[in-house]
Design a protein around this motif. Sequence first.
Motif, PDB file in Angstrom:
ATOM      1  N   THR A 310       2.351  33.652  14.013  1.00  0.00           N
ATOM      2  CA  THR A 310       3.248  33.044  15.016  1.00  0.00           C
ATOM      3  C   THR A 310       3.022  31.535  15.064  1.00  0.00           C
ATOM      4  O   THR A 310       3.972  30.754  15.184  1.00  0.00           O
ATOM      5  CB  THR A 310       3.011  33.652  16.409  1.00  0.00           C
ATOM      6  OG1 THR A 310       2.981  35.064  16.257  1.00  0.00           O
ATOM      7  CG2 THR A 310       4.082  33.257  17.391  1.00  0.00           C
ATOM      8  N   SER A 313       4.721  30.104  11.841  1.00  0.00           N
ATOM      9  CA  SER A 313       6.183  30.094  11.873  1.00  0.00           C
ATOM     10  C   SER A 313       6.695  29.143  12.961  1.00  0.00           C
ATOM     11  O   SER A 313       7.769  28.548  12.818  1.00  0.00           O
ATOM     12  CB  SER A 313       6.750  31.502  12.040  1.00  0.00           C
ATOM     13  OG  SER A 313       6.337  32.022  13.269  1.00  0.00           O
ATOM     14  N   SER A 314       5.935  28.961  14.042  1.00  0.00           N
ATOM     15  CA  SER A 314       6.367  28.009  15.086  1.00  0.00           C
ATOM     16  C   SER A 314       6.318  26.576  14.561  1.00  0.00           C
ATOM     17  O   SER A 314       7.184  25.759  14.893  1.00  0.00           O
ATOM     18  CB  SER A 314       5.474  28.116  16.319  1.00  0.00           C
ATOM     19  OG  SER A 314       5.461  29.434  16.800  1.00  0.00           O
TER      20      SER A 314
END
Length: 356
Positions: A310, A313-314
């Motif tokens: 996460t 991908s952020s």
Amino acid sequence: MSQSSRTDAESAKPRKLLLRALAGERLPVPPIWLMRQAGRYLPEYRETRKDAGGFLNLCFTPELATEVTLQPIRRFGFDAAILFSDILVVPHALGQKVWFQEGEGPKLEALADSRDLTRLSPTALHDKLEPVYETVDRLSSALPDETTLIGFAGAPWTVASYMIEGGSSKDFQKAKTWAYGDPEGFQTLIDLLVDATSRYLIRQVQAGAEVLQIFDSWSGVWPEPQFRRWCLAPMAEIVRRVKSEHPKVPVILFPRGAGLLYADVAAEAGADAVSLDTTVPLAWAADHLQSQVTLQGNLDPILLVAGGETFESSVESILDRLSGGPFVFNLGHGIVPQTPPEHVAKLLDIVRSRPS
Ligand code: CP3
């Protein structure tokens, strides 16, 4: 002007990435630095801090403050170094008692109402802040050629909130009650801070700061009219005063929690960039702000603690959405002590290995 801020033609070196982004240039790889990049998540900071004899002592000992500013530059090679100090050195320099309790954050001898303003005086401001100017001066010769030096101060509202609450606060009840009940008295405090902060920032530029950032960490607690009066107007006045002395110095504003009012800050404050907090939607920011100012931000600092998919991908999604215009990669608020330094290294890898 310091040697490091010369342009291409003068130095035959490429201009620093952060200065190019703040001048409105879209870069294939954005510059990156992190708010609170020097601090307790680094073992070398904890080591220096142990021997400094108190946090304010660390801020006011140029040799040590220079050392801790340089630590994250040596370890990670950020594009900018931010002066190591604190926003609460200004109330200290105005004569208010400020101390840092281990594990409890800052404490101040609280101002109760406008009668307590007589306890403050700007006469010794520069004398008391002289060690900070010396740190800036040392840093401007010590930094690598490609690294930009950022000076900073707290915005008047955020600093006033600590002066009235006597430290950190959950709901700002004392400070807000004062502002609502005695706006003239509160305005006197804000004006005093506008004045001291402008003079403080101008001296930082004279000592070698190439960029300034103003932190309004608690601007998100006000309704719109009070946001305009106590956050936007004082920051705009500081920008105006700094730029009347140093028209070319770029200024970044961080009105944390301003929500839709980020648009008014971008349009009205006269700043070169705004630093987005974690909650600002990126598509909205790209559409409504980026044609007027450079954007900085806005990775959730807790993603940098968590790491993993996460987190990665952020980072990619921030790069995708904000790299279409002038952009500086940063967090949405300061780095926290629990952050693994390896995650910071990974962040730099991702940002720098992915030209867009
Ligand atoms: O970014 C940097 O690396 C430069 C240094 C910097 C510090 N404080 C060092 C610090 C900067 C830019 C600040 C700004 C600051 N200080 C803000 C605005 C930014 C934000 O995070 O909202 C605020 C609100 C303060 C006030 C302050 N100082 C608080 C609330 C605390 C306690 C919280 C904490 O993290 O402990 C501090 C102390 C402080 N300032 C530390 C550091 C490294 C930790 C002190 C320690 O080493 O014990």
